[in-house]
Write an enzyme that holds these catalytic residues in place. Sequence first.
Site, PDB file in Angstrom:
ATOM      1  N   HIS A  10       0.214 -28.909  37.189  1.00 17.77           N
ATOM      2  CA  HIS A  10      -0.015 -28.571  35.785  1.00 17.77           C
ATOM      3  C   HIS A  10       0.198 -27.088  35.529  1.00 17.77           C
ATOM      4  CE1 HIS A  10      -2.182 -27.642  32.090  1.00 17.77           C
ATOM      5  NE2 HIS A  10      -1.922 -28.879  31.739  1.00 17.77           N
ATOM      6  N   GLU A  46       5.171 -20.067  37.086  1.00 25.47           N
ATOM      7  CA  GLU A  46       6.561 -20.341  37.433  1.00 25.47           C
ATOM      8  C   GLU A  46       6.639 -20.599  38.924  1.00 25.47           C
ATOM      9  OE1 GLU A  46       9.079 -17.193  36.028  1.00 25.47           O
ATOM     10  OE2 GLU A  46       9.042 -18.010  34.003  1.00 25.47           O
TER      11      GLU A  46
END
Length: 123
Positions: A10, A46
């Site tokens: 997530h 990221e």
Amino acid sequence: MNHGLILFGHGSRDPEWARPLREVAAQVAAGDGAPQVELAFLEFLEPTLEQACDRLAAAGVTRIAVLPMFIAQSGHVRRDLPAQLDAARARHPSLRIDLATAVGEDPRVQAVMAEVARAALAG
């Protein structure tokens, strides 16, 4: 065939949240014949799924398994992830990109979670 694995989480505003996923990725990537492993995140962290697919494609991978590191087949896994996978497949039509079931749906993972829960009572 050169295989890659993306562990898809997530994400969180706290980068330390991803530490357990980094540890799992390192364990999977260790040893001879191990796949190339990337992490990818839905939000806040990221790389994104697109970036992870780009990296694996650049490394010569021809098949990618995407494993959602979620407890269950949540709305993110049912809605958001398939849309991202469609975009990745369109961007890399020569790649085979498969979606695995959320890790928490695996009975082996559930058994370990039960073991940890029992240990919490003992500890």
